[in-house]
Design a protein around this motif. Structure first.
Motif, mmCIF file in Angstrom:
data_model
loop_
_atom_site.group_PDB
_atom_site.id
_atom_site.type_symbol
_atom_site.label_atom_id
_atom_site.label_comp_id
_atom_site.label_asym_id
_atom_site.label_seq_id
_atom_site.Cartn_x
_atom_site.Cartn_y
_atom_site.Cartn_z
ATOM 1 N N GLN A 136 31.281 -1.496 -76.501
ATOM 2 C CA GLN A 136 32.665 -1.955 -76.356
ATOM 3 C C GLN A 136 32.884 -2.477 -74.943
ATOM 4 O O GLN A 136 32.505 -1.834 -73.963
ATOM 5 C CB GLN A 136 33.645 -0.806 -76.645
ATOM 6 N N THR A 180 31.024 -1.996 -85.627
ATOM 7 C CA THR A 180 31.104 -1.113 -84.446
ATOM 8 C C THR A 180 30.241 0.141 -84.624
ATOM 9 O O THR A 180 29.874 0.775 -83.652
ATOM 10 C CB THR A 180 32.562 -0.670 -84.149
ATOM 11 N N TYR A 222 33.608 -6.110 -78.681
ATOM 12 C CA TYR A 222 32.259 -5.559 -78.489
ATOM 13 C C TYR A 222 31.254 -6.660 -78.179
ATOM 14 O O TYR A 222 31.382 -7.782 -78.649
ATOM 15 C CB TYR A 222 31.801 -4.842 -79.777
#
Ligand SMILES: Cc1cc2nc3c(=O)[nH]c(=O)nc-3n(C[C@H](O)[C@H](O)[C@H](O)COP(=O)(O)OP(=O)(O)OC[C@H]3O[C@@H](n4cnc5c(N)ncnc54)[C@H](O)[C@@H]3O)c2cc1C
Ligand code: FES
Length: 294
Positions: free
Chosen positions: A14, A76, A20
């Motif tokens: 991140q 993520t 990201y």
């Protein structure tokens, strides 16, 4: 040329709010130009997700993504070492038309992603680009240090004024031009102002034209009324429209549309342009300003 590659995740970090860096190791030989994109298969999701190439070198590809829905949210949680199937080398990308000496790069929101590779390219080609990056707030600011490390000074604009110039990228353009009249005083611009912060509006809903890759800049390069003679832009469609209106010179604009196949087969991203129907994934995503129908 495009092909499916298995690329291994070497970093997934991140860097700003909901934003990201995804670094992938593997074959990048299909990439030729800044502004191209790849189509990433996210495990558990049927359709691939198109993401711009942020930068690349032999054996390494860097992407920058913003969490929007289920697919990018799942990204993520992808851990280092995972192999992702990536359709690489998609789209036409940006080019440097002959005669351009003073390019201006304008990125908004996650539209800043392709601007690192574009900055590198324009420096390698012997120009001295200026860069304006716009965000909603300071906690969304990304990619500034990486571009400044190339020796370019970056002007940041934030809508809430928490970093850099307060306002839109067009306010930063006006400041760069020495025009102190703020476009925020214009009610139409105030509407655009709200749209820029809305990630949903980064899907592109206006008509486009095809880009043949070599826009004429003869008149632009002789125009000394602005500090720039050509504009490169990527960001939400309302931002692109505002940048085009403010630029007063030709440019190349990276457009966005929801995509199915990503390589020209499904016609899902087809839009009317001054030059007829074009597929954003195949004839774009970069279009010359002369064919865009705003
Ligand atoms: C050429 C191109 C380059 C892009 N580059 C980047 C980038 O560098 N970084 C980044 O964060 N985002 C980028 N996007 C937008 C990104 O593709 C979407 O945010 C992402 O696909 C959303 O997926 P999701 O599953 O999180 O959202 P969902 O809304 O759940 O997505 C559902 C479906 O719609 C598609 N979709 C949704 N929003 C968009 C959108 N705005 N554009 C295209 N397809 C969409 C998805 O691919 C998926 O098929 C780019 C889009 C295009 C067309
Ligand atoms: S996404 Fe299928 S043709 Fe563009």
């Amino acid at each position: 040329m495009s092909s499916v590659q298995l690329l291994r995740v070497s970093e997934n970090r991140q860097i700003a709010r909901d934003t990201y860096f995804l670094e992938l190791a593997g074959d990048t030989s299909d990439l030729r130009r800044p502004g191209q994109f790849v189509n990433v298969a996210v495990p558990g999701f049927y359709l691939r997700r198109p993401l711009s190439v942020c930068s690349w070198k032999p054996g390494q590809l860097t992407l920058m993504y913003k969490v929007l829905g289920g697919g990018t949210d799942a990204l993520t949680r992808i851990s280092i070492g995972t192999e992702l199937s990536v359709l690489s080398g998609l789209g036409n990308g940006f080019s440097l038309p002959s005669g351009v000496r003073r390019p201006l790069i304008v990125g908004g929101g996650i539209g800043v992603a392709p601007m690192l590779a574009l900055s590198e390219f324009l420096i390698e080609e012997g120009t001295a680009p200026r860069v304006i990056l716009g965000f909603g707030s300071a906690n969304e600011v990304a990619l500034v240090e990486e571009i400044e490390a190339l020796g370019i000074s970056v002007t940041v604009a934030t809508v809430d004024g928490s970093k850099g110039v307060q306002g839109l990228v067009t306010d930063a353009m006006a400041q760069l031009r020495g025009d102190l009249a703020s476009s925020l005083s214009d009610p139409e611009e105030a509407v655009t102002h709200e749209l820029i912060t809305d990630q949903q509006d980064f899907s592109g809903e206006l008509s486009l034209g095809g880009y043949d890759g070599e826009a004429s800049t003869d008149s632009a390069s002789q125009d000394n009324s602005t500090p720039w003679d050509f504009v490169y832009a990527c960001g939400p469609t309302p931002m692109l429209r505002a940048v085009f209106a403010c630029a007063q010179v030709p440019g190349q604009y990276s457009m966005e549309e929801r995509m199915g196949c990503g390589f020209g087969a499904c016609m899902g991203c087809t839009l009317p342009t001054a030059g007829g129907l074009k597929r954003i994934c195949k004839e774009g995503p970069v279009f010359g300003s002369e064919v865009l129908v705003w």
